[in-house]
Scaffold this active site. Structure first.
Site, short mmCIF file in Angstrom:
data_model
loop_
_atom_site.label_atom_id
_atom_site.label_comp_id
_atom_site.label_asym_id
_atom_site.label_seq_id
_atom_site.Cartn_x
_atom_site.Cartn_y
_atom_site.Cartn_z
CG ASP A 31 33.12 -21.43 72.63
OD1 ASP A 31 34.01 -20.79 73.20
OD2 ASP A 31 32.64 -22.47 73.10
CE1 TYR B 51 35.53 -31.37 76.98
CE2 TYR B 51 36.09 -31.88 79.26
CZ TYR B 51 36.48 -31.62 77.97
OH TYR B 51 37.81 -31.64 77.65
NE ARG C 44 28.19 -22.72 82.10
CZ ARG C 44 28.95 -22.59 81.04
NH1 ARG C 44 29.10 -21.41 80.47
NH2 ARG C 44 29.60 -23.62 80.54
CG ASP D 211 34.43 -25.61 73.18
OD1 ASP D 211 35.55 -25.10 73.21
OD2 ASP D 211 33.45 -25.16 73.81
CD GLU D 212 37.46 -21.47 71.95
OE1 GLU D 212 37.91 -20.49 71.34
OE2 GLU D 212 37.74 -21.72 73.13
#
Ligand code: TTP
Ligand code: MG
Length: 608
Positions: free
Chosen positions: A28, A33, A65, A120-121
């Site tokens: 992942d 983005y 985050r 994205d995985e």
């Protein structure tokens, strides 16, 4: 070296027919983005960065985050918790998709099956690779790389621990290569199945990896507070489970399968039980070309037809860019709406699709193009489908519109098939099932990512994936067709093509043949001009493009015809003028052989 260990491992490790035979890596990309944006503008790295789609922050870098920014937060809330948040508009997915494709392409390097999941995985089944590695590895002192979910109390007798340790080393190697070559940091999960590999992956992030052994699957699964955490459990299944007071995965573990069978099919009940214990035997399916290419746009509500038309028009523009990148000619179009039931405060999706004429598109120098008129034609078709879905005599409220091309023309290749050059549409890829909000099935693993409630997203069901190796775009179209390898095309039986009798009437029919994606038999279209739409797979013949060359029938592709050798063009023209000249006795191969050396008829001799 410990001989005892060596014996025990070598007797089991090389035997893949064991209890936990597989080794799966799930990769992942960290804050995908945001990383794309930071790679584009490195100065963004040191700042809290949010990626905005409409009024939502769909993702953010890890700096942001730290300030409390969460995925899918409203921009207003995000700015409250992080006033210096830098926002970048992420509605144009082009660069994200391009990076996603690069990563997928890079993963092919290990020559193992790679299944792309969303943008994205990726899953990689490294089982065979590990068998190879084992042959050249000293197994006595093998160590895992990264984090381990839990230390094992005993070695699993099937030898999976050793295999998974090697897989963890491989995962580290893969992640390093992604970083070295493309600059992305990633997380990885390593397990003996897809379910555990995916779920363990985010345990340590960013830029970390975690390994879990099979015997810890049950306990690890019990840590999930909601059954919804299991990738293939959708909202409908969750609702049913909640109605039975089964809320957490631990609840699901405790309920008897017979109880589940009262609410689900027997297969599904068993599958749910397996999943909640961390058991999953779905294979990593090598991702191929996307089966559909689609875009959706969601919004609060739209209740006016002209607004809907505007939305579709904007979506179409963007979708056509994707088609151009993809390189295949679409032959089927699907329109999706999400209708809000104001009384029930619920919403549901409905779709309609129809075939479209491939002649709407043209190929110039290998690049798909569409004229203004062609776009108008598509808009007419879209609004006709819309009219079928909406009763305009009543008020309507839409919260999403979607467009997708769901079938693509593939062309036969090979010099021996002149029909290639003449038919617009020999075979098509299968139609993808319409993605629905109401997922009631857990029979197959659905690992699709969730899209935000208010943003433009691509059709995820492979469609968005676009992992296809891009064809060179600037090559001559015909040359390109000839260069395609057999594997590149889903060609119909050559014998069937060969069986076609070459007279103009028959050839006219050939032009209207479409290879049905289900039975793959060549069947004539019933009525070319018929607008015969249905909910799932409708036929809607668009207005036939006429007169590509003066004497050519309407089905003949002008570019193709013009590219044929003069001799062939003459032969075809004379044949169209006088079909009797070209009658080919079906039963007599002698007659075929007698035809002129350069006769076009030779292209229609049944293949042996
Ligand atoms: P994720 O892998 O869920 O998120 P991420 O890669 O940004 O962050 P993480 O480090 O936690 O893996 O999703 C991948 C990309 O998909 C994400 O960068 C933005 C996009 N996305 C949406 O467009 N809508 C969404 O609702 C979510 C969750 C993600
Ligand atoms: Mg990610």
């Amino acid at each position: 070296m410990d001989d005892r260990n060596m014996d025990s491992s070598s007797s089991t490790i090389t035997d893949v027919a064991t209890k936990h035979p597989k080794s799966i890596i799930h990769i992942d990309i960290d804050c995908f983005y945001a990383q794309v944006e930071m790679l584009r503008k490195p100065e963004l790295r040191s700042e809290p960065l949010g990626i905005q789609q409409k009024n939502i922050v769909v993702t953010s870098n890890y700096e942001a985050r730290k300030c409390g920014i969460k995925k899918c937060m409203l921009v207003s809330e995000a700015l409250k918790s992080c006033p210096n948040l830098k926002l970048v508009n992420g509605e144009d997915l082009h660069d994200y998709r391009a990076s996603s494709n690069k990563i997928f392409t890079l993963l092919q390097h290990w020559k193992s099956p790679v299944e792309k999941l969303g943008m994205d995985e990726n899953f990689i089944d490294v089982t065979n690779l590990i068998q190879e590695k084992i042959k050249s590895t000293n197994l006595s002192n093998i160590k895992f790389t990264g984090h381990l979910y839990r230390e094992p109390e005993t070695e699993c007798p099937c030898g999976c621990h050793t295999r998974l340790k090697i897989a963890s080393q491989l995962a580290s190697e893969i992640r390093q290569k992604i970083f070295d070559e493309l600059g992305f940091t990633t997380c990885a999960g390593i397990a003996h199945n897809k379910l555990l590999a995916k779920l363990i992956c985010p345990l340590h992030k960013p830029n970390e990896q975690t390994l879990i052994y099979p015997e810890h699957g049950e306990e690890f699964m019990s840590t999930f507070q909601s059954v919804r955490a299991i990738p293939s459990i959708g909202s409908k299944t969750t609702e049913t489970l909640i109605s039975q007071n089964i809320i957490s995965v631990s609840d699901l573990q405790q309920v008897a399968v017979d109880v589940l069978k009262k609410h689900f099919s027997s297969d599904m009940a068993v599958r749910l039980k397996n999943l909640c214990f961390g058991e999953d035997n779905t294979p990593v399916k090598q991702t191929g070309r996307p089966q559909s290419i689609g875009l959706e746009d969601s919004f609060k509500t739209v209740s006016v037809r002209s607004e809907v038309e505007e939305k579709f028009s904007a979506l179409l523009q963007r979708l056509l860019m994707l088609v151009r990148e993809d390189g295949r000619i679409p032959v089927s179009l699907r329109v999706t709406l999400r209708k809000k039931d104001v009384k029930r405060l619920s919403s549901h999706r409905e779709s309609r699709q129809c075939q479209i004429s491939s002649s709407i598109f043209t190929v110039n120098g290998g690049v798909i193009t569409i004229t203004e008129a062609g776009q108008q034609k598509l808009m007419t078709i879209i609004m006709r489908l819309f009219n079928k879905l909406i009763d305009l005599s009543k008020p309507f409220h839409l919260t999403l519109v979607g467009l997708a091309f769901t079938k693509f023309q593939e062309r036969m290749t090979g010099r021996s098939s002149i029909v290639n050059y003449l038919m617009n549409d020999l075979s098509v890829q299968s139609v993808l099932n319409i993605q629905n909000d109401c997922d009631t099935s857990a029979s197959s693993m659905d690992y699709s990512a969730v899209s935000p409630s208010s943003s433009t997203t691509t059709d995820l069901s492979d469609g968005e994936v676009e992992p296809s190796p891009k064809k060179p775009k600037k090559v001559n179209w015909i040359a390109k067709r000839r260069c395609l390898s057999r594997e590149d095309v889903a060609s119909p039986s050559k014998l069937k093509v060969g069986e076609l009798r070459l007279n103009s009437k028959e050839l006219e029919k050939v032009s209207e043949l479409r290879l049905n994606s289900r039975d793959r038999s060549l069947t004539p279209r019933a009525s070319p001009a018929k607008d015969n739409m249905s909910d799932t797979s409708d036929n809607m013949k668009d207005i036939a493009e006429g007169g590509n060359c003066d004497e050519c029938p309407s089905y003949v592709d002008k570019d193709v015809f013009n590219a044929l050798p003069e001799e062939m063009q003459q032969e075809l023209k004379s044949m169209w003028k006088n079909p009797a000249n070209s009658e080919l006795p079906r039963t007599s191969t002698r007659n075929m052989n007698k035809s002129k050396p350069n006769s076009i008829l030779k292209y229609f001799v049944p293949q042996k």
